[in-house]
Design a protein around this motif. Sequence first.
Motif, PDB file in Angstrom:
ATOM      1  N   MET A  24       0.836  -1.205   0.000  1.00  0.00           N
ATOM      2  CA  MET A  24       0.000   0.000   0.000  1.00  0.00           C
ATOM      3  C   MET A  24       0.870   1.254   0.000  1.00  0.00           C
ATOM      4  N   ILE A  25       0.493   2.219  -0.834  1.00  0.00           N
ATOM      5  CA  ILE A  25       1.186   3.508  -0.897  1.00  0.00           C
ATOM      6  C   ILE A  25       0.208   4.571  -0.435  1.00  0.00           C
ATOM      7  N   PHE A  26       0.607   5.321   0.581  1.00  0.00           N
ATOM      8  CA  PHE A  26      -0.305   6.321   1.128  1.00  0.00           C
ATOM      9  C   PHE A  26      -0.009   7.697   0.555  1.00  0.00           C
ATOM     10  N   ILE A  47       7.146   4.205  -1.786  1.00  0.00           N
ATOM     11  CA  ILE A  47       6.930   3.241  -2.877  1.00  0.00           C
ATOM     12  C   ILE A  47       7.894   2.073  -2.725  1.00  0.00           C
ATOM     13  N   ALA A  48       9.144   2.369  -2.373  1.00  0.00           N
ATOM     14  CA  ALA A  48      10.130   1.300  -2.167  1.00  0.00           C
ATOM     15  C   ALA A  48       9.648   0.333  -1.087  1.00  0.00           C
ATOM     16  N   MET A  49       9.087   0.880   0.000  1.00  0.00           N
ATOM     17  CA  MET A  49       8.597   0.020   1.079  1.00  0.00           C
ATOM     18  C   MET A  49       7.423  -0.832   0.615  1.00  0.00           C
ATOM     19  N   ALA A  50       6.525  -0.206  -0.175  1.00  0.00           N
ATOM     20  CA  ALA A  50       5.344  -0.943  -0.637  1.00  0.00           C
ATOM     21  C   ALA A  50       5.732  -2.058  -1.609  1.00  0.00           C
ATOM     22  N   LEU A  51       6.808  -1.825  -2.372  1.00  0.00           N
ATOM     23  CA  LEU A  51       7.167  -2.790  -3.409  1.00  0.00           C
ATOM     24  C   LEU A  51       8.287  -3.731  -2.989  1.00  0.00           C
TER      25      LEU A  51
END
Lengths: 338, 345
Positions: free
Chosen positions: A100-102, A172-176
Amino acid sequence: MTSRDDSDILLVRDLVTAFDTDEGQLTAVDGVSFRVKRGKTLGIVGESGCGKSVTALSIMRLLPYPMGKILNGEVLFEGRDLVAAPADALYRIRGAGIGMIFQEPMTALNPVHRIGEQLSEVYQLHHKSISRKEAWDRSVDMLSKVGIPSPEIRVGEYPHQLSGGMRQRVVIAMALALEPKLVIADEPTTALDVTIQAQILELMQSLQRRMRMSIIMITHNLGVIAETCDEVVVMYAGRIVEMGSVYQIFENPQHLYTCGLLNSIPRLENPRKSRMQTIRGFVPGLRELPVGARFAPRSPHPEARSYVDSDRYRTVRPDLVEIEDGHWVEDEPCVRVF
Amino acid sequence: MPNTEAARPLPQGASNAPLLEIKNLKMHFPVKGGVLMRAKKVCKAVDDVSLSIQPGETLGLVGESGCGKSTLGNCVVRLNHPTAGSVNFNGIELTRLSRKALKPYRKDIQMIFQDPAESLNARHSVREILEEPFILHHIGEADFRRKKVHELLEKVGLPSSAADRFPFEFSGGQRQRIGIARAIALNPKLIICDEPVSALDVSVQSQVLNLLLDLQKSMDLSYLFIAHDLAVVKHISDRIAIMYLGKIVESGPADSIYRHPYHAYTKALISAIPIPDPRKKSERIILKGDVPSPIDPPVGCAFARRSWMPCTEAEARQPGVFKEVRPGHWVELHPATVENYKDFL
């Protein structure tokens, strides 16, 4: 519409989400059904309060506890119902299955931990055997994948040391990081400047191609929808009023709310200082929602007035009807193109 | 960069003097640091900007966060006291006036803010909010003010019953209408609109833009319209100025800027707007990196290091030249900003 198909990564069926408030229970999402195809991008568009973010939180089971509740429906992720899933199964799906990207990268990141610690945590939580060193190295790798210059330096910095665009890249890096099959992006570029927004959208699209993920793009910006989505869901006051392919929605909109939204965007090619088309009135509050077509009081349709005064408006919920292949619209003449 | 936009000859027929003329305006903030919190560096938020607004005209000021556009607006209403330069309003030099001497002119220059929830006092009813300008400037008795409140509400499309309610009882769009009613209360000549629609939903945004256009016509208002959304700015403005890192890099008639952008940054801004048409995939110009910090900004051309046009390090250290390239259309000419820039020199 709601039968399961192997080409779907996610199937949402009759989702109803409500919040307990001082004024009683308010239904924020009222019977929403849609599907996300593998490798494709589904856009959810609507104005503040239409339920698009609550839909996302319901899919992830991240509703504020104990006020938010899923009252009905299924969320099938690769055939598995997330609504009924136990908490430990959800931990494994979040991140590894669905990322998830917030919207606000500053609140999505912890200000007192280094970027690398926050990214490493993602790896360590999901791969118990991984060493700290290895997780840190993978974090550097991931940062370079999302286009952060000198990632080996940035990885040791704190969120406040990065610009807004860089922070969003970290989110985004964390989400992906765990290469999820589905990414839910809730207004991922709304807090960013246009030139940075262009960078981030470009990044998401190239990562999607490389990693073959599906994306749910939640935004109020129809330009972002047109540029990134394959399918579009239009929400109004907690319900889907129209959905279809991006071409069907933009070129042959059938719901008057969709038309109103499309007409009220300022476009560069419009004549200057001309009056803009508007949607009259405003979005109803969650307390005063009728059973019938909720857009009717604002509809320019000549029979909308008499419909709003009718019993049908108070008692009959309009279904979605398929008017062409994959193009669905609320089945009530008063809110449809006439 | 010799920024001579304000000194340009007026177009034929426009014999009237500008309502607002900003010349070589600088707003430099000291940045404190170190153990003793001494001023160590300078943040050049606005750096040598010249602009003018004619009566009844809308000047759109576009730029990304941190470019100094809001600071520039604040300098005009003296929420910031400029470091250098002049702000001439209707023949009066505002920068030299004391706070007291400035007060009568505050009636003529009003402001609309981005977030009406924060710019309206939550503990005051709409009536109190709208009466306040009259009280502060000692205008009229209670009866007159009461009448005025109803007039103002009607002008901005709110029911009279709104007067006795509080800001939190309204939606974002309605609150912005209250903010607009307050701004027009004293019949100003100029309104600084700082991102007035960027917090609003699209359908509400178009309603508020229509209201601003209607009021401009009926009250002969001038606007300085500050926003980051070029499509919105182009819709409402007669002329547009593009700001980058404290400086104006391009300015001119709105249609000319949109149809014939010269500066690489303007081109990038226009190309970055997502087009609401799935068949027109815009050919986005992706700029390198982020906007540099206005604290110790790069020497020479601020944009050179983000541009896709090649220039040598020596060239990048040279500032651009601000010149008129079409009637009323001014651009910063530099190897990294304008293709074939030498043709215009």
